[in-house]
Motif scaffolding. Structure first.
Motif, PDB file in Angstrom:
ATOM      1  N   TYR A 322      -0.936   7.330   3.872  1.00  0.00           N
ATOM      2  CA  TYR A 322      -1.855   8.472   3.908  1.00  0.00           C
ATOM      3  C   TYR A 322      -1.222   9.668   4.626  1.00  0.00           C
ATOM      4  CZ  TYR A 322      -6.098  11.161   4.787  1.00  0.00           C
ATOM      5  OH  TYR A 322      -7.033  12.161   4.844  1.00  0.00           O
ATOM      6  N   THR A 323      -0.867   9.491   5.899  1.00  0.00           N
ATOM      7  CA  THR A 323      -0.194  10.552   6.650  1.00  0.00           C
ATOM      8  C   THR A 323       1.231  10.192   7.007  1.00  0.00           C
ATOM      9  OG1 THR A 323      -1.049   9.649   8.737  1.00  0.00           O
ATOM     10  CG2 THR A 323      -2.363  11.358   7.645  1.00  0.00           C
ATOM     11  N   ASP A 324       1.571   8.900   6.960  1.00  0.00           N
ATOM     12  CA  ASP A 324       2.911   8.460   7.350  1.00  0.00           C
ATOM     13  C   ASP A 324       3.264   7.249   6.496  1.00  0.00           C
ATOM     14  OD1 ASP A 324       5.287   7.985   8.541  1.00  0.00           O
ATOM     15  OD2 ASP A 324       4.512   7.557  10.539  1.00  0.00           O
ATOM     16  N   THR A 325       4.484   7.226   6.004  1.00  0.00           N
ATOM     17  CA  THR A 325       4.925   6.112   5.159  1.00  0.00           C
ATOM     18  C   THR A 325       5.498   4.954   5.976  1.00  0.00           C
ATOM     19  OG1 THR A 325       7.103   7.145   4.874  1.00  0.00           O
ATOM     20  CG2 THR A 325       5.401   7.660   3.245  1.00  0.00           C
ATOM     21  N   HIS A 326       5.545   5.071   7.311  1.00  0.00           N
ATOM     22  CA  HIS A 326       6.113   4.006   8.138  1.00  0.00           C
ATOM     23  C   HIS A 326       5.079   2.910   8.356  1.00  0.00           C
ATOM     24  CE1 HIS A 326       9.177   7.038  10.032  1.00  0.00           C
ATOM     25  NE2 HIS A 326       9.328   6.864   8.732  1.00  0.00           N
ATOM     26  N   VAL A 327       5.439   1.681   8.063  1.00  0.00           N
ATOM     27  CA  VAL A 327       4.569   0.525   8.292  1.00  0.00           C
ATOM     28  C   VAL A 327       5.375  -0.543   9.013  1.00  0.00           C
ATOM     29  CG1 VAL A 327       3.099   0.974   6.294  1.00  0.00           C
ATOM     30  CG2 VAL A 327       5.128  -0.434   6.031  1.00  0.00           C
ATOM     31  N   SER A 328       4.665  -1.356   9.773  1.00  0.00           N
ATOM     32  CA  SER A 328       5.326  -2.421  10.524  1.00  0.00           C
ATOM     33  C   SER A 328       5.205  -3.744   9.798  1.00  0.00           C
ATOM     34  CB  SER A 328       4.706  -2.554  11.926  1.00  0.00           C
ATOM     35  OG  SER A 328       3.343  -2.938  11.817  1.00  0.00           O
ATOM     36  N   ALA A 329       6.153  -4.617  10.070  1.00  0.00           N
ATOM     37  CA  ALA A 329       6.149  -5.969   9.511  1.00  0.00           C
ATOM     38  C   ALA A 329       6.621  -6.929  10.589  1.00  0.00           C
ATOM     39  CB  ALA A 329       7.042  -6.056   8.284  1.00  0.00           C
ATOM     40  N   SER A 330       6.072  -8.131  10.599  1.00  0.00           N
ATOM     41  CA  SER A 330       6.404  -9.140  11.613  1.00  0.00           C
ATOM     42  C   SER A 330       6.963 -10.376  10.927  1.00  0.00           C
ATOM     43  CB  SER A 330       5.173  -9.519  12.438  1.00  0.00           C
ATOM     44  OG  SER A 330       4.664  -8.382  13.123  1.00  0.00           O
ATOM     45  N   LEU A 331       8.008 -10.935  11.520  1.00  0.00           N
ATOM     46  CA  LEU A 331       8.625 -12.163  11.033  1.00  0.00           C
ATOM     47  C   LEU A 331       8.591 -13.189  12.154  1.00  0.00           C
ATOM     48  CD1 LEU A 331      10.247  -9.564   9.710  1.00  0.00           C
ATOM     49  CD2 LEU A 331      11.584 -11.372   8.654  1.00  0.00           C
ATOM     50  N   VAL A 380       9.777 -11.227  15.627  1.00  0.00           N
ATOM     51  CA  VAL A 380      10.521  -9.983  15.620  1.00  0.00           C
ATOM     52  C   VAL A 380       9.733  -8.965  14.784  1.00  0.00           C
ATOM     53  CG1 VAL A 380      11.918 -10.736  13.639  1.00  0.00           C
ATOM     54  CG2 VAL A 380      12.725  -8.863  15.065  1.00  0.00           C
ATOM     55  N   GLY A 381       9.500  -7.799  15.380  1.00  0.00           N
ATOM     56  CA  GLY A 381       8.760  -6.735  14.707  1.00  0.00           C
ATOM     57  C   GLY A 381       9.695  -5.638  14.232  1.00  0.00           C
ATOM     58  N   VAL A 382       9.525  -5.216  12.980  1.00  0.00           N
ATOM     59  CA  VAL A 382      10.371  -4.181  12.383  1.00  0.00           C
ATOM     60  C   VAL A 382       9.465  -3.122  11.764  1.00  0.00           C
ATOM     61  CG1 VAL A 382      12.260  -5.780  11.937  1.00  0.00           C
ATOM     62  CG2 VAL A 382      10.514  -5.406  10.172  1.00  0.00           C
ATOM     63  N   TRP A 383      10.058  -1.939  11.501  1.00  0.00           N
ATOM     64  CA  TRP A 383       9.362  -0.832  10.851  1.00  0.00           C
ATOM     65  C   TRP A 383      10.079  -0.487   9.551  1.00  0.00           C
ATOM     66  CZ3 TRP A 383       4.822   1.570  12.171  1.00  0.00           C
ATOM     67  CH2 TRP A 383       4.277   1.236  13.409  1.00  0.00           C
ATOM     68  N   LEU A 384       9.268  -0.287   8.496  1.00  0.00           N
ATOM     69  CA  LEU A 384       9.790   0.076   7.172  1.00  0.00           C
ATOM     70  C   LEU A 384       9.191   1.411   6.762  1.00  0.00           C
ATOM     71  CD1 LEU A 384       9.207  -3.381   5.418  1.00  0.00           C
ATOM     72  CD2 LEU A 384      11.247  -2.637   6.657  1.00  0.00           C
ATOM     73  N   GLN A 385       9.936   2.156   5.935  1.00  0.00           N
ATOM     74  CA  GLN A 385       9.441   3.438   5.457  1.00  0.00           C
ATOM     75  C   GLN A 385       9.166   3.440   3.958  1.00  0.00           C
ATOM     76  OE1 GLN A 385      12.335   6.502   6.041  1.00  0.00           O
ATOM     77  NE2 GLN A 385      13.940   5.478   4.852  1.00  0.00           N
ATOM     78  N   ASP A 386       9.281   2.297   3.316  1.00  0.00           N
ATOM     79  CA  ASP A 386       9.025   2.203   1.881  1.00  0.00           C
ATOM     80  C   ASP A 386       8.117   1.014   1.592  1.00  0.00           C
ATOM     81  OD1 ASP A 386      10.900   0.398   2.694  1.00  0.00           O
ATOM     82  OD2 ASP A 386      12.255   0.673   0.993  1.00  0.00           O
ATOM     83  N   PRO A 387       6.851   1.087   1.994  1.00  0.00           N
ATOM     84  CA  PRO A 387       5.953  -0.056   1.765  1.00  0.00           C
ATOM     85  C   PRO A 387       5.729  -0.353   0.299  1.00  0.00           C
ATOM     86  CG  PRO A 387       4.711   1.860   2.481  1.00  0.00           C
ATOM     87  CD  PRO A 387       6.159   2.203   2.640  1.00  0.00           C
ATOM     88  N   GLU A 388       5.966   0.628  -0.580  1.00  0.00           N
ATOM     89  CA  GLU A 388       5.753   0.379  -2.009  1.00  0.00           C
ATOM     90  C   GLU A 388       6.713  -0.656  -2.564  1.00  0.00           C
ATOM     91  OE1 GLU A 388       8.599   3.786  -1.492  1.00  0.00           O
ATOM     92  OE2 GLU A 388       6.649   3.204  -0.685  1.00  0.00           O
ATOM     93  N   ASN A 389       7.822  -0.927  -1.865  1.00  0.00           N
ATOM     94  CA  ASN A 389       8.779  -1.939  -2.308  1.00  0.00           C
ATOM     95  C   ASN A 389       8.460  -3.332  -1.784  1.00  0.00           C
ATOM     96  OD1 ASN A 389      10.332  -0.020  -3.699  1.00  0.00           O
ATOM     97  ND2 ASN A 389      11.465   0.515  -1.849  1.00  0.00           N
ATOM     98  N   GLY A 390       7.393  -3.474  -0.994  1.00  0.00           N
ATOM     99  CA  GLY A 390       7.002  -4.778  -0.490  1.00  0.00           C
ATOM    100  C   GLY A 390       7.851  -5.242   0.679  1.00  0.00           C
TER     101      GLY A 390
END
Length: 464
Positions: A322-331, A380-390
């Motif tokens: 919506y305002t930012d394309t950065h999303v977090s993911a946890s492994l 481990v937590g990471v940040w991605l900027q392309d959530p559309e790629n899964g």
């Protein structure tokens, strides 16, 4: 332009002029006019194409207009100008015949050009062009032969009544022609408006889409209101239709109307844009289309879901871009209690940092989450900027590399284990019966033995 009586004798005059040597002057004048028109068209097109720059939408429209309309219009103007000059010396029957032919050619090209600009290059345009050209040339041929008034009179004679209104075939044909013409003009003006909107810088795409649809709808409504009286339909009868439509919207069309209103709300408040990654209910995917009734969401599997706009307005929508394309993911990982936990956390951070899709800022971080039954839980937590790629690709790559480095560093990934201990039998205690068989003793006063304690499962820490 000659009147209908002159057209009746046009072919006879043309045949007479062809037998005269003076016809060469008419043919030469016609050839010069058409040649100048063709040279003018080539010159203007070369000026447009010779800039060597990509053409804008307005320039492409202008080039298409020049290519379709400049030759017949300029030829018509030149022939009309040469006709009175040559008429002072001789007959101009050939030029009189060329004027309606060039006029019909200009009309055909204008109609087809406007239709292509309005609806785009679809497969049925070519068929429509052939049919319309046949009708136009037929009308011109009837007009030249002088048969057109008789044909129109025959069509006017065939009539019928609808209520209090008398209609004829000629009236219906005129109404259809006016309706098609007004709709064509409305679509053409809408196409011009669309190109102007697309060329406007700084205007949001959703606002452009809403404005375009509102203008196109308004133009079509105006075109219909202009065309209906030409067919002989009284506009006052539309009040009854409007009342019926209002009742229909209140009952059967309530959901449809709500979806259309919601679609305009979404487009105006810009809460959703094409390309956003959203989740609504069980659906998650990229917004590929925002229509007035529904929105198309394309999932990572390629399946497209048509979500009604009312659902998007009335429920919670998770917009990951919506305002930012950065999303977090946890492994999540787990290591045994005998492993070097700090070294394992360093490996997790190093592997995550090296992945090309993982952002360097904010940098990946590792956490000790809990002490589990079989091992120590790490994350481990990471940040991605392309959530559309899964996130499945990132998870797979990181897991595989962590597995390799854990084995090289002798860090064990445990698996669930359970220890079972067999306890010796517990002693039994004899119970003395009370008076009259009390304390649960059976009749007859016999002694009863029971376990001294309840069996315990040490692996679960509970009693049963």
């Amino acid at each position: 332009m000659p009147d209908d009586k002159e057209f009746a004798f046009l072919l006879k005059n043309t045949w007479r002029d062809l037998q005269s040597p003076d016809v060469l002057w008419q043919l030469a004048a016609l050839a010069v006019c058409l040649g100048l028109a063709w040279l003018l068209e080539r010159y203007m097109l070369s000026r447009v194409d010779g800039r060597g720059e990509p053409l804008s939408a307005t320039q492409r429209f202008g080039r298409s207009w020049l290519r379709r309309m400049l030759f017949p219009l300029s030829g018509l103007v030149l022939v009309a100008a040469a006709r009175p000059i040559l008429a002072t010396f001789q007959n101009v029957t050939i030029l009189n015949l060329a004027v309606p032919l060039l006029t019909s050619l200009a009309v055909i090209r204008f109609v087809v050009f406007s239709l292509r600009e309005a609806v785009g290059r679809t497969s049925w345009i070519a068929g429509f062009e052939r049919v319309f050209a046949l009708l136009a040339w037929s009308v011109v041929a009837l007009h030249i032969l002088g048969w057109l008034p008789e044909v129109l009179a025959s069509l006017e004679a065939v009539s019928f009544t609808v209520g209090k209104q008398r209609l004829s075939i000629l009236t219906l044909l005129q109404g259809i022609a006016v309706a098609l013409l007004t709709l064509l003009v409305a679509l053409w003006v809408a196409g011009l408006f669309e190109r102007r909107l697309m060329a406007t810088a700084g205007l949001d795409a959703n606002v452009r889409l809403v404005m375009l649809r509102v203008v196109k709808t308004a133009l079509i409504v105006v075109a219909v209101l202009v065309a209906l009286p030409a067919v002989g339909i009284d506009l006052t009868t539309l009040s009854v239709f409007g009342g019926a439509l209002g009742v229909g919207l209140g009952f059967g069309l309530q959901k449809i109307a709500a979806n259309y209103v919601s679609g305009f709300i979404i487009l105006l408040d810009r809460s959703l844009r094409i390309g956003n990654m959203i989740s609504v209910g069980a659906e998650r995917g990229i917004v590929t289309q925002i229509n007035t009734r529904y929105t198309v969401i394309r999932a990572g599997s390629g399946v497209e879901s048509l979500v009604p706009n009312e659902t998007l307005v009335g429920s919670i929508v998770q917009n990951e871009t919506y305002t930012d394309t950065h999303v977090s993911a946890s492994l999540n990982f787990q290591v045994s209690y005998d492993s070097d936990v700090e070294r394992a956390m360093e490996i997790l951070v190093d592997v995550a940092r090296e992945h090309p899709r993982v952002l360097k800022v904010p940098e990946p971080k590792a956490f000790l989450v809990a002490f589990g039954e079989s091992g120590i839980d790490l994350r481990v937590g990471v940040w991605l900027q392309d959530p559309e790629n899964g996130t499945l690709g990132v998870t797979s790559d990181v897991n595989l590399e962590v597995w390799r480095r854990f084995r090289a560093a002798d860090i064990e990934i445990p698996f669930p284990q359970r220890e079972v201990r067999l306890l010796p039998p517990l002693p039994r205690v004899a119970l003395e019966p009370g008076p009259n068989g009390a304390a649960g003793a059976p009749e007859g006063g016999n002694k009863v033995e029971r376990p001294a304690a309840v069996l315990r499962d040490d692996s679960e820490g509970s009693f049963f």
